[in-house]
Design an enzyme around this catalytic site. Structure first.
Site, mmCIF file in Angstrom:
data_model
loop_
_atom_site.group_PDB
_atom_site.id
_atom_site.type_symbol
_atom_site.label_atom_id
_atom_site.label_comp_id
_atom_site.label_asym_id
_atom_site.label_seq_id
_atom_site.Cartn_x
_atom_site.Cartn_y
_atom_site.Cartn_z
ATOM 1 N N TYR A 141 129.879 55.458 1.239
ATOM 2 C CA TYR A 141 128.891 56.498 1.538
ATOM 3 C C TYR A 141 129.546 57.849 1.821
ATOM 4 O O TYR A 141 128.967 58.883 1.540
ATOM 5 C CB TYR A 141 128.058 56.092 2.758
ATOM 6 N N LYS A 191 135.258 41.725 0.339
ATOM 7 C CA LYS A 191 135.630 41.345 -1.031
ATOM 8 C C LYS A 191 137.146 41.445 -1.102
ATOM 9 O O LYS A 191 137.701 42.249 -1.848
ATOM 10 C CB LYS A 191 134.956 42.271 -2.052
ATOM 11 N N ASP A 223 129.776 38.240 -1.863
ATOM 12 C CA ASP A 223 128.853 37.710 -2.888
ATOM 13 C C ASP A 223 128.398 36.302 -2.527
ATOM 14 O O ASP A 223 127.220 35.953 -2.648
ATOM 15 C CB ASP A 223 129.469 37.788 -4.299
ATOM 16 N N ASP A 247 124.096 47.338 3.831
ATOM 17 C CA ASP A 247 122.841 47.913 3.355
ATOM 18 C C ASP A 247 122.115 46.916 2.467
ATOM 19 O O ASP A 247 120.943 46.587 2.672
ATOM 20 C CB ASP A 247 123.146 49.202 2.578
ATOM 21 N N ASP A 251 118.585 44.230 3.355
ATOM 22 C CA ASP A 251 117.302 44.179 2.615
ATOM 23 C C ASP A 251 117.047 42.750 2.134
ATOM 24 O O ASP A 251 115.919 42.259 2.174
ATOM 25 C CB ASP A 251 117.321 45.115 1.399
HETATM 26 C C1 IPM Z 1 119.096 52.370 4.960
HETATM 27 C C2 IPM Z 1 118.825 53.239 3.764
HETATM 28 C C3 IPM Z 1 119.810 54.388 3.709
HETATM 29 C C4 IPM Z 1 121.179 53.787 3.426
HETATM 30 C C5 IPM Z 1 119.535 55.538 2.747
HETATM 31 C C6 IPM Z 1 118.205 56.127 2.926
HETATM 32 C C7 IPM Z 1 120.581 56.595 2.868
HETATM 33 O O1 IPM Z 1 118.796 52.490 2.592
HETATM 34 O O2 IPM Z 1 119.089 52.880 6.085
HETATM 35 O O3 IPM Z 1 119.289 51.165 4.789
HETATM 36 O O4 IPM Z 1 121.519 53.509 2.259
HETATM 37 O O5 IPM Z 1 121.916 53.607 4.381
HETATM 38 MN MN MN Z 2 118.924 50.369 2.929
#
Ligand code: IPM
Ligand code: MN
Ligand code: NAD
Length: 372
Positions: A141, A191, A223, A247, A251
């Site tokens: 990032y 990794k 992975d 990240d 999700d």
């Molecule tokens: C999160 C989001 C952010 C990230 C974006 C919006 C920059 O996906 O907080 O998980 O990738 O960290």
């Molecule tokens: Mn995210």
């Protein structure tokens, strides 16, 4: 306590869900002896439209004058031009970096009432209770160079994955400390079979593990972890990993909890210490930000149907980590559990036709449970 909170709703469903968190804090104020004041700040795409930047100076000043930040979400198709000079997401990224919020805690838990909301088999969801500790201020990032260019051979782009020893050490320490206060198992994901940063990560985490002989340390390739997370989620207690993996995997972990709308987070700039007699870390210090893991959900924005629970649970984390208000945080978390038992469901959680309620009704139901 007198507490000042910066509320940066952002874009899409961001302001819709933070409004419900403010409602919840009003309910906490009524039940307990505290005064919350809220200072609203612009951030993200709407700030680009109004101020030309996703994080105006005014907003930074608000953040600096407050005790904690409650963040909604930023971004949306309006600002998605790949050629744009600045993006809404730069707002939250700059905040994370400026406040040195290196540890992002993303708890994943399964409410028994929501087992049907997950596409995973119910028997796999029994006993799931984990915390993903995501490194938040380094890695791909933020590494330099980060740029695009074009020449006779065509277009190119580069992002750089770097980690320094102290960046790995401090976030790994957060993982160990939290694990020590819980089931004492830490999965460290990397990794190392491919990446130099992965090998550095593994080396440093292994060395640090010597200081935590009571914590079982399990190294796993990221992975493989992506697969294990949805096949054996109950095996995980605390998971620590670098920015990008954290990240993506969080999700994925939202599928376990039933919806993106259920997962909160706390971004901290200090190491919460474990305390073996009670599972909670001590105060987080002033620089801390609380936000759901989800984004601005442009597909449902403006309809009043977003699930505010991820934001509301982030607010509970704020009370716990920033202000050591454990009873108040417990009250919020119990109220969320209670309304789910009562059958309150936003559309993302609903399994029966016609049972869904809107964002504001969900907030009212939770606030009602807090006031009692
Ligand atoms: C999160 C989001 C952010 C990230 C974006 C919006 C920059 O996906 O907080 O998980 O990738 O960290
Ligand atoms: Mn995210
Ligand atoms: P998203 O998380 O916004 O949405 C993914 C899916 O989950 C959508 O179908 C959405 O409707 C659903 N969803 C998310 N939150 C929900 C909620 N509270 N209740 C019900 N359903 C919910 O991810 P995306 O669509 O990939 O991203 C949209 C925008 O949000 C992008 O611009 C992205 O950069 C941004 N984003 C911002 C943050 C942040 O500000 N911290 C985090 C993630 C994504």
């Amino acid at each position: 306590m007198d507490i000042r909170i910066a509320v940066l709703g952002g874009d899409g469903i961001g302001p819709e869900v933070t409004a419900e968190s403010v409602k919840i804090l009003d309910a906490i104020e009524r039940r307990f002896d505290h005064t919350f004041s809220f200072v609203m700040g612009a951030c993200g795409g709407r700030a680009i439209d109004e101020f030309g930047t996703p994080l105006p100076e005014e907003t930074l000043d608000i953040v600096k004058g407050c005790d904690a930040v409650l963040f909604g979400a930023v971004g949306g198709p309006k600002w998605d031009d790949p050629q744009a000079e600045t993006r809404p997401e730069d707002g939250i990224l700059t905040l994370r970096k400026d406040l040195d919020l290196f540890a992002n805690l993303r708890p994943v838990k399964v409410y028994p009432q929501l087992i049907d909301a997950s596409p995973l088999r119910p028997e796999r969801l029994v006993g799931v209770d984990m915390v993903i500790v995501r490194e938040l201020t380094s890695g791909l990032y933020f590494g330099k160079p980060k740029k695009r260019w074009a020449n006779s051979r065509g277009r190119s782009a580069v992002d750089t994955l770097t980690y320094r020893e102290r960046e790995v050490e401090r976030v790994a320490r957060v993982g160990f400390e939290i694990a020590r206060g819980r089931r004492k198992r830490l999965h460290s994901l990397d990794k190392m079979n491919v990446l130099e940063t992965g090998r550095l990560w593994r080396e440093i985490v292994t060395e640090l593990g010597v200081e935590y002989p009571d914590v079982e340390l399990i190294h796993m390739l990221a992975d493989n972890a992506a697969m294990q997370l949805v096949t054996n989620p109950a095996e995980f207690d605390v998971v620590v990993t670098e920015n990008t993996f954290g990240d993506i995997l969080s999700d994925e972990a939202a599928v376990i909890g039933g919806s993106m709308g259920m997962l909160p987070s706390a971004s901290l700039s200090s190491i919460p210490k474990s305390n073996n007699t009670n599972r909670r870390p001590r105060r987080a210090g002033k620089r801390a930000l609380y936000e759901p893991i989800h984004g601005s959900a442009p597909d449902i924005a403006g309809q009043g149907v977003a699930n505010p629970i991820a934001s509301i649970l982030s607010t509970a984390m704020m009370l716990r980590y920033s202000f050591a208000l454990d009873d108040e945080a417990d009250a919020i978390e119990s109220a969320v559990a209670a309304v789910l038992v009562d059958g309150a469901r936003t559309p993302d959680l609903a399994t029966q036709p016609g049972e869904a309620i809107g964002t504001s009704d969900m907030g009212d139901a939770i606030a009602g449970r807090i006031i009692g």
